[in-house]
Design a protein around this motif. Structure first.
Motif, PDB file in Angstrom:
ATOM      1  N   ILE A 173       0.859  -1.178   0.000  1.00 22.66           N
ATOM      2  CA  ILE A 173       0.000   0.000   0.000  1.00 22.66           C
ATOM      3  C   ILE A 173       0.898   1.232   0.000  1.00 22.66           C
ATOM      4  O   ILE A 173       2.085   1.151   0.299  1.00 22.66           O
ATOM      5  CB  ILE A 173      -0.947   0.001   1.219  1.00 22.66           C
ATOM      6  N   ASP A 174       0.326   2.391  -0.351  1.00 24.54           N
ATOM      7  CA  ASP A 174       1.143   3.586  -0.571  1.00 24.54           C
ATOM      8  C   ASP A 174       1.701   4.185   0.718  1.00 24.54           C
ATOM      9  O   ASP A 174       2.810   4.709   0.741  1.00 24.54           O
ATOM     10  CB  ASP A 174       0.319   4.652  -1.301  1.00 24.54           C
ATOM     11  N   GLN A 177       2.459   1.287   5.255  1.00 25.01           N
ATOM     12  CA  GLN A 177       2.832  -0.112   5.036  1.00 25.01           C
ATOM     13  C   GLN A 177       3.748  -0.629   6.131  1.00 25.01           C
ATOM     14  O   GLN A 177       3.717  -1.809   6.486  1.00 25.01           O
ATOM     15  CB  GLN A 177       3.465  -0.309   3.665  1.00 25.01           C
ATOM     16  N   TYR A 219      -4.767   7.264   5.432  1.00 26.86           N
ATOM     17  CA  TYR A 219      -4.220   5.915   5.248  1.00 26.86           C
ATOM     18  C   TYR A 219      -4.232   5.118   6.554  1.00 26.86           C
ATOM     19  O   TYR A 219      -4.359   3.884   6.530  1.00 26.86           O
ATOM     20  CB  TYR A 219      -2.807   5.982   4.670  1.00 26.86           C
TER      21      TYR A 219
END
Length: 250
Positions: A173-174, A177, A219
């Motif tokens: 994931i961007d 992580q 996120y």
């Protein structure tokens, strides 16, 4: 070459200068039994050529430069480095960051002494725009439940013993992580060792991903919901703890 004790994974993208400074801090370690895998995550041709030439000029067989044809993000770059690593211990160093010379030696010794497979250290956070410096100190023992409220494990401070944690990769994931990775390791009862001595310097740039607080919060919420699989109430509970700890840490 003999098998190194420690494999250092350094992802980089279009930043030869700071990457070379990070590499220099690895080469300055007071233990020599390591390899460094520098994964270039799709930098432009000029950056690749510059960095490759300067690494070659160091004439250090412990350095391995691995270029990638396209930018796929730090998680994939780190995972490629993990797959290529030969050492028993894994350590991660972002290209923005620096290590103190005794970092690898002290951390490996501490892990072997207590018999834990994951460790981190305190670090000095340096805002290069304002010059503001703070020291972040992790708890001496970190459990899954404790980590859920706040990520106290800095990525560039981590060491993993692959004899105890043999298969360990970052979710691709961007952002967040690293947080998700540590949670996955600790979820099944493993505990992390926190060294309270600052052995890493984390350099924060205005353009760095982690500098965008709103994006980081988004996120973090997605990580609780999509990676950890929490419902809205449980995710909201931990997210409130994350938000409060972020405010208190400033």
């Amino acid at each position: 070459m003999s098998m190194p004790q420690v494999s250092v994974v350094i992802p980089t993208y279009c930043d030869p200068q700071h990457t070379l400074e990070a590499i220099a801090s690895v080469r300055a370690q007071d233990m020599a039994d390591w390899e460094a895998i520098i994964v270039d995550d799709g930098s432009d041709a000029a950056s690749r050529s510059n960095l490759s030439a300067k690494i070659s000029a160091l004439c250090d067989p412990r350095l391995r430069y691995v270029p990638s044809s396209r930018n796929r993000g730090p998680a994939r770059a780190r995972n490629l480095g993990i797959r290529l690593a030969r050492g028993r211990f894994l350590a991660f160093l972002d290209a923005d960051d620096l290590w103190h010379p005794e970092k690898l030696r002290l951390q490996r010794s501490a892990m072997q002494e207590v018999g834990l497979g994951l460790s981190c250290t305190a670090y000095e956070n340096v805002d290069l725009q304002t010059g503001h410096r703070t020291v972040r100190v992790p708890p001496s023992r970190i459990t899954y439940n404790r980590l859920l409220y706040r990520n106290t494990i800095g990525c560039s401070t981590v060491m993993i013993d692959r004899m105890r944690i043999p298969r360990s990769y970052f979710p691709e994931i961007d952002m967040r992580q690293d947080f998700a990775h540590w949670l996955a390791i600790l979820k099944h009862g493993e505990m992390a060792l926190g060294l309270t001595t600052p052995l890493t310097q984390r350099r924060q740039f205005p353009t760095s991903l982690s500098a965008n607080k709103h994006q980081a919060a988004r996120y973090t919420w997605r990580m609780y919901r999509d990676i950890e699989g929490f419902g809205y109430l449980r995710a909201g509970w931990y997210f409130m703890g994350y938000a409060l700890s972020s405010v208190l840490a400033r």
